[in-house]
Design a protein around this motif. Sequence first.
Motif, mmCIF file in Angstrom:
data_model
loop_
_atom_site.group_PDB
_atom_site.id
_atom_site.type_symbol
_atom_site.label_atom_id
_atom_site.label_comp_id
_atom_site.label_asym_id
_atom_site.label_seq_id
_atom_site.Cartn_x
_atom_site.Cartn_y
_atom_site.Cartn_z
ATOM 1 N N THR A 198 0.832 -1.210 0.000
ATOM 2 C CA THR A 198 0.000 0.000 0.000
ATOM 3 C C THR A 198 0.864 1.256 0.000
ATOM 4 O OG1 THR A 198 -1.746 -1.149 1.214
ATOM 5 C CG2 THR A 198 -1.807 1.257 1.215
ATOM 6 N N ASP A 246 2.643 1.627 -3.374
ATOM 7 C CA ASP A 246 1.711 2.174 -4.369
ATOM 8 C C ASP A 246 1.616 3.692 -4.247
ATOM 9 O OD1 ASP A 246 0.986 -0.068 -5.787
ATOM 10 O OD2 ASP A 246 -0.690 -0.573 -4.471
ATOM 11 N N THR A 247 1.569 4.176 -3.006
ATOM 12 C CA THR A 247 1.481 5.617 -2.760
ATOM 13 C C THR A 247 2.720 6.323 -3.291
ATOM 14 O OG1 THR A 247 0.135 5.241 -0.779
ATOM 15 C CG2 THR A 247 1.194 7.398 -0.997
#
Length: 237
Positions: free
Chosen positions: A203, A206-207
């Motif tokens: 996560t 991805d950011t």
Amino acid sequence: MYKSFLALVLFFTIISCSEKKSTKNFVLNGNIKGLKSGTLYLQRVEDTVLIPIDTIVINGESRFTCEFNIDSPEMFFLFLDRGVTNSLDNNIAFFAEKGTMNLETSLDFFTADVKITGSKNQELYDEYKKVTSRFIDQDLDLIQKKFKAYKANNTAEIAKIEEEQKKITKRKYLYTTNFAVNNGAHEVAPYVTLAEIYDINLTYLDTIQKSMTPKVAQSKYGKKLNEFIAERKKEGK
């Protein structure tokens, strides 16, 4: 008249020399105060191995210049071969980018005295290292305490110290993530992600990936980060 002619020729010769420009897109001007004799090796990482790309022989003059072409900003390493000594203070990492960079340091404190200018990525990397060095120092203090706890067979203290170490690691990972996201317009962002927090939750990766500008995404480290994230997703990790 002849003397005037010679003076005019000399003048234009000096002008032409001063205006001579490098045909390469990267130039490194360096000065290692106190170094009279030795060999410097400019290296880059290829497939996790340091590969020499230039050799600089110092013989009396501490100043040097090396130049070559680079495709995109990249981390390079300047290794000093001290000959008979086995000092660990012999390798400087610096973030090269197109243009002219200057590196100043000393023989006695090769890595500690280094000052590098001419690269925004290097400037940001220095800022990053300054903050993360605090996490490293805190962890080293805890390692020393844990060693003493092991000697005393104090299992409760060991457990407490390990929890503190986990918190330090978490703070470092969060700082690195924020640093990468806030500096997505610079190639140092994917570099520190790959070098320091490659195993962080997808996560967060991805950011960081979404924060990269198109230019950075197409750079050496941007492409490597994209490939790495794609591979982790493929493996479901």
